[in-house]
Design an enzyme around this catalytic site. Structure first.
Site, PDB file in Angstrom:
ATOM      1  N   LYS A 139       0.842  -1.200   0.458  1.00  0.00           N
ATOM      2  CA  LYS A 139      -0.275   0.388  -0.144  1.00  0.00           C
ATOM      3  C   LYS A 139       1.043   1.242   0.159  1.00  0.00           C
ATOM      4  CE  LYS A 139      -2.301  -0.640   3.437  1.00  0.00           C
ATOM      5  NZ  LYS A 139      -2.058  -1.750   4.220  1.00  0.00           N
TER       6      LYS A 139
ATOM      7  N   ARG B 180     -10.517   1.497   8.383  1.00  0.00           N
ATOM      8  CA  ARG B 180      -9.881   0.382   8.577  1.00  0.00           C
ATOM      9  C   ARG B 180     -11.239  -0.534   9.034  1.00  0.00           C
ATOM     10  NH1 ARG B 180      -3.896   1.184   8.022  1.00  0.00           N
ATOM     11  NH2 ARG B 180      -2.796  -0.682   8.449  1.00  0.00           N
TER      12      ARG B 180
ATOM     13  N   ARG C  82      11.080  -7.145   5.369  1.00  0.00           N
ATOM     14  CA  ARG C  82      10.713  -5.902   5.401  1.00  0.00           C
ATOM     15  C   ARG C  82      11.621  -4.774   6.704  1.00  0.00           C
ATOM     16  NH1 ARG C  82       5.431  -2.348   4.869  1.00  0.00           N
ATOM     17  NH2 ARG C  82       5.252  -3.147   7.340  1.00  0.00           N
TER      18      ARG C  82
ATOM     19  N   ARG D  79      11.036  -2.295  11.415  1.00  0.00           N
ATOM     20  CA  ARG D  79       9.719  -2.012  11.980  1.00  0.00           C
ATOM     21  C   ARG D  79       9.599  -2.243  13.285  1.00  0.00           C
ATOM     22  NH1 ARG D  79       4.563   0.102   7.765  1.00  0.00           N
ATOM     23  NH2 ARG D  79       3.405  -1.162   9.789  1.00  0.00           N
TER      24      ARG D  79
ATOM     25  N   ARG E   2      -1.422  -9.075  12.815  1.00  0.00           N
ATOM     26  CA  ARG E   2      -2.002  -8.140  11.775  1.00  0.00           C
ATOM     27  C   ARG E   2      -2.645  -8.542  10.426  1.00  0.00           C
ATOM     28  NH1 ARG E   2       3.116  -5.369  10.300  1.00  0.00           N
ATOM     29  NH2 ARG E   2       2.520  -3.962   9.102  1.00  0.00           N
TER      30      ARG E   2
HETATM   31  P1  AMP Z   1       0.030   0.565   8.260  1.00  0.00           P
HETATM   32  O1  AMP Z   1       1.030   1.519   8.144  1.00  0.00           O
HETATM   33  O2  AMP Z   1      -0.933   0.980   7.747  1.00  0.00           O
HETATM   34  O3  AMP Z   1       0.782  -1.014   8.454  1.00  0.00           O
HETATM   35  O4  AMP Z   1      -0.099   0.760  10.296  1.00  0.00           O
HETATM   36  C1  AMP Z   1       0.591   0.677  11.059  1.00  0.00           C
HETATM   37  C2  AMP Z   1      -0.205   0.644  11.914  1.00  0.00           C
HETATM   38  O5  AMP Z   1      -0.401   1.870  12.656  1.00  0.00           O
HETATM   39  C3  AMP Z   1      -1.408  -0.271  12.521  1.00  0.00           C
HETATM   40  O6  AMP Z   1      -1.005  -1.375  12.541  1.00  0.00           O
HETATM   41  C4  AMP Z   1      -2.439  -0.004  13.156  1.00  0.00           C
HETATM   42  O7  AMP Z   1      -2.005  -0.215  14.928  1.00  0.00           O
HETATM   43  C5  AMP Z   1      -2.252   1.464  13.248  1.00  0.00           C
HETATM   44  N1  AMP Z   1      -3.067   2.210  12.181  1.00  0.00           N
HETATM   45  C6  AMP Z   1      -2.825   2.435  10.755  1.00  0.00           C
HETATM   46  N2  AMP Z   1      -3.840   3.043  10.026  1.00  0.00           N
HETATM   47  C7  AMP Z   1      -4.984   2.511  10.965  1.00  0.00           C
HETATM   48  C8  AMP Z   1      -6.250   2.980  11.456  1.00  0.00           C
HETATM   49  N3  AMP Z   1      -7.379   3.052  10.309  1.00  0.00           N
HETATM   50  N4  AMP Z   1      -7.190   2.125  12.112  1.00  0.00           N
HETATM   51  C9  AMP Z   1      -6.575   2.209  13.932  1.00  0.00           C
HETATM   52  N5  AMP Z   1      -5.316   1.635  13.205  1.00  0.00           N
HETATM   53  C10 AMP Z   1      -4.348   2.205  12.534  1.00  0.00           C
END
Ligand code: AMP
Length: 201
Positions: free
Chosen positions: A26, A101, A140, A146, A157
């Site tokens: 993404k 989400r 990654r 990370r 996740r």
């Molecule tokens: P990402 O980089 O999009 O994978 O997001 C990393 C982490 O941020 C996720 O695993 C969640 O803990 C948090 N996060 C990001 N976007 C959301 C969202 N829309 N709702 C809730 N948690 C989020």
């Protein structure tokens, strides 16, 4: 890439959502689409990570959930997005990467956009096989370190995505907004597929 995006409406605005499991690419695709269409990419994950790095109150709260592989509560996430989408740079279009989400976040976004779901142009879902995304995330983790890319947290996740986010695909399909794109393959190829799918809408 292709000749031109061709998906914006007559006044040039384009409002896109990008949904997909962790590791589907993404973030990478969001950056490219943002450039191709000249719209800001807004990534809730990036905003949370910046806040964690800066040690803000939001960051301190979010970190606990992120490190465990859980979603940050809707109340915190929604507030952040409402604020971000009130800024002038997104008035003429945006790409939301990683939001909404949950079903509650879908409702919130509808409300933010003026209760009118038609104001979204398309919802791009990047699909990817579970084994492949696990491999990508482990890679990654080795490259970027990370804290939420460990084996156990990756599995959580993916489970959380399947439980809480996959149902959104039906919601947007019913609204006629869904574009499903295979996220596997070279980065350029995937970008090309998304742009072609948007152009043929
Ligand atoms: P990402 O980089 O999009 O994978 O997001 C990393 C982490 O941020 C996720 O695993 C969640 O803990 C948090 N996060 C990001 N976007 C959301 C969202 N829309 N709702 C809730 N948690 C989020």
């Amino acid at each position: 890439m292709t000749d031109g995006p061709g998906a914006a409406d007559s006044n040039g605005s384009l409002r896109l959502l990008l949904i997909g499991p962790p590791g589907a690419g993404k973030g990478t695709q969001a950056a490219r689409l943002s450039e191709a269409y000249g719209i800001p990419a807004v990534s809730t994950g990036d905003i949370f990570r910046e806040n964690v790095k800066e040690g803000t109150e939001l960051g301190v709260k979010a970190k606990e959930y992120m490190d465990a592989g859980h979603y940050v509560p809707d109340s915190l996430t929604n507030e952040l997005v409402r604020d971000r989408l009130s800024q002038p740079d997104v008035a003429d279009g945006f790409l939301l990467d990683g939001y909404p989400r949950t079903l509650q976040q879908v409702e919130e976004l509808d409300d933010i956009l003026g209760v009118n779901a038609a104001s979204l142009d398309a919802v791009v879902v990047l699909t990817a096989d579970t084994d492949e995304v696990v491999q990508r995330l482990l890679k990654r983790s080795a490259e970027q370190g990370r804290s939420d890319d460990t084996d156990e947290v990756i599995r959580r996740r993916l489970d959380v995505y399947a439980e809480q986010t996959a149902p959104l695909i039906d919601v947007y399909a019913q609204r006629g907004l869904l574009i499903e794109v295979d996220g596997l393959g070279a980065i350029d190829e995937v970008t090309g597929r998304i742009i072609a799918a948007l152009a043929s809408r």
